[in-house]
Design an enzyme around this catalytic site. Sequence first.
Site, PDB file in Angstrom:
ATOM      1  N   SER A  72       8.263   8.940  44.400  1.00  0.00           N
ATOM      2  CA  SER A  72       8.644  10.144  45.136  1.00  0.00           C
ATOM      3  C   SER A  72       7.489  11.129  45.339  1.00  0.00           C
ATOM      4  CB  SER A  72       9.822  10.838  44.441  1.00  0.00           C
ATOM      5  OG  SER A  72      10.977  10.036  44.515  1.00  0.00           O
TER       6      SER A  72
ATOM      7  N   LYS B 141      22.087  13.139  37.268  1.00  0.00           N
ATOM      8  CA  LYS B 141      22.800  13.302  38.537  1.00  0.00           C
ATOM      9  C   LYS B 141      24.191  13.893  38.365  1.00  0.00           C
ATOM     10  CE  LYS B 141      20.357   9.784  41.194  1.00  0.00           C
ATOM     11  NZ  LYS B 141      20.486   8.656  42.146  1.00  0.00           N
TER      12      LYS B 141
ATOM     13  N   ASP C 207      21.307  10.520  48.556  1.00  0.00           N
ATOM     14  CA  ASP C 207      21.391   9.080  48.275  1.00  0.00           C
ATOM     15  C   ASP C 207      22.322   8.381  49.262  1.00  0.00           C
ATOM     16  OD1 ASP C 207      19.644   8.885  46.158  1.00  0.00           O
ATOM     17  OD2 ASP C 207      21.177   9.207  44.634  1.00  0.00           O
TER      18      ASP C 207
ATOM     19  N   ALA D  33      28.020   2.222  37.035  1.00  0.00           N
ATOM     20  CA  ALA D  33      29.029   3.269  37.212  1.00  0.00           C
ATOM     21  C   ALA D  33      28.438   4.667  37.027  1.00  0.00           C
ATOM     22  CB  ALA D  33      30.182   3.049  36.244  1.00  0.00           C
TER      23      ALA D  33
ATOM     24  N   ARG E 224      29.864  -2.237  32.359  1.00  0.00           N
ATOM     25  CA  ARG E 224      30.102  -2.649  30.976  1.00  0.00           C
ATOM     26  C   ARG E 224      31.145  -1.788  30.292  1.00  0.00           C
ATOM     27  NH1 ARG E 224      23.800  -3.791  29.209  1.00  0.00           N
ATOM     28  NH2 ARG E 224      23.525  -5.675  30.485  1.00  0.00           N
TER      29      ARG E 224
ATOM     30  N   TYR F 105      12.960  -0.077  42.808  1.00  0.00           N
ATOM     31  CA  TYR F 105      11.877  -0.441  43.717  1.00  0.00           C
ATOM     32  C   TYR F 105      10.572  -0.740  43.008  1.00  0.00           C
ATOM     33  CZ  TYR F 105      11.059   4.581  43.108  1.00  0.00           C
ATOM     34  OH  TYR F 105      10.859   5.822  42.570  1.00  0.00           O
TER      35      TYR F 105
END
Length: 477
Positions: A227, A274, A311, A338, A361, A432
């Site tokens: 970034s 987040k 996103d 998740a 999981r 990435y």
Amino acid sequence: RNYIDIVELRADYLNEDELLSIRRFPELAQIPTILTIRRKNDGGLYKSGEAGRTMLFARALAFAETDKRKNFAYVDFEEDYHIPSLEDAAMAYGTMIIRSMHDMNAPVKNLAKRFKEMCKTNFEIPKIACMPKTLSDVTNIFRECKSMTDQPHIICAMGPMGLPTRILAQRLHSYLTFVSPPDSGSFNSVIGHIDPVTINEVYHFHSINDSTKLFGITGWPLKATNSPAIHNAGYKNQKIDAVYFPVCSPDIKDTLDFADEIGIKGLSVTIPHKENVLPFLNKISTQVQKIEACNTIVKEQDGTWSGYNTDTDGLSLALQEFLKLKTLKGWKVAIIGAGGAAKAAAYTVKKLDGKACIFNRTLSKAKAIAEKFGFDAALLSPENTRKLEKYSSLIIQTTSVGMGSTEAPNETNNPIWFYEFTGKEKVFDIVYIPELTPIMAQAEAAGCEVCNGSPMLNYQAYEQFKLFTGKDYLLQK
């Protein structure tokens, strides 16, 4: 040579047969040089005793040349190392003394007082290098150094949390900052060194000033991110006086306190913040409200933070480009994970009219996302291979598993290690780094089409850039 102003000779790293030749180094280097012979208890490698070290300093400072470029410009003496004859020789030959102290285990406070205590003459530059325990320790360094403009000093916080003290050394009124070659060993990554090319080419170190706008990315451990390269290239391309840099912290409140202290105007938010950033936001976008995850925060004029999620559009554009389709209608998609990225993926698949199953999981977390978007949910385990096969037309991997891994696909670096690809699946991994992640490598070997997270990273970063600057990101032709 194109990127540095001064070089430090760490003589404690030299072989024994090289030590007696250190006097020649400044003339050979043809650049102002700091002589350092660091003791082991201060983070160095020299362990032959103080008598031997004193002799080496004496040989290096003796026989001074009238051409000062052939002498050491600086010599580093620790704060408890006082040899009057060496100090007199340094002053007589115009060699500036850096008076240093190192704490490899803890932060140092009351910096102004400590700097004054360390120096006995005006011919000395005090240097403190310390290891912060939390980002709040780094915040305190910036707070204390804000008004310290009357005396030259060097300050550097080590470790990944200390990286801003290197990139923003100008804001700390630090006389210099330290960089290391990119291949100089694992210890330098532990103490948070950055290489000279990166600090100049990516962060434009020499152009940072008091009016430079500050932006960044926060997460933990934030071991690798592209970034800064994207955002800083955009600022340079549009001649915007701004810099974007990593702010590492496991505590989002510490991050926001740091941002408030140094004046950061916007942050990209990544794992694991987040979701836990949400209570600190005064205003959130529609996407954040629906997804309950935020990847971008912007400081408003009233001092509050607003949250956005780029996103979703980033993933949507990347998927459409990868699949060469405008819609996922008729597609059955497996979303692995998740967390906040999985929520963005679910929102995107729903928006593109696809059907999905969330595999995780912890089944309860998968169900929470699935119920919100009307999707299916399943435990991520070999027992649910059949279900994964059912939703395998597109597999979106949203976890950090596999990040930085260059090993062959295995149980630790591939979240669906148990799955046997048929070659018909499309696999999109939001990771990435590396370019070919373990799950991608396994899928590609079976004949699948694969894509890493770089396109998504770019598209979402372009939106963040506009949120931060109010301008479209212009790609260089």
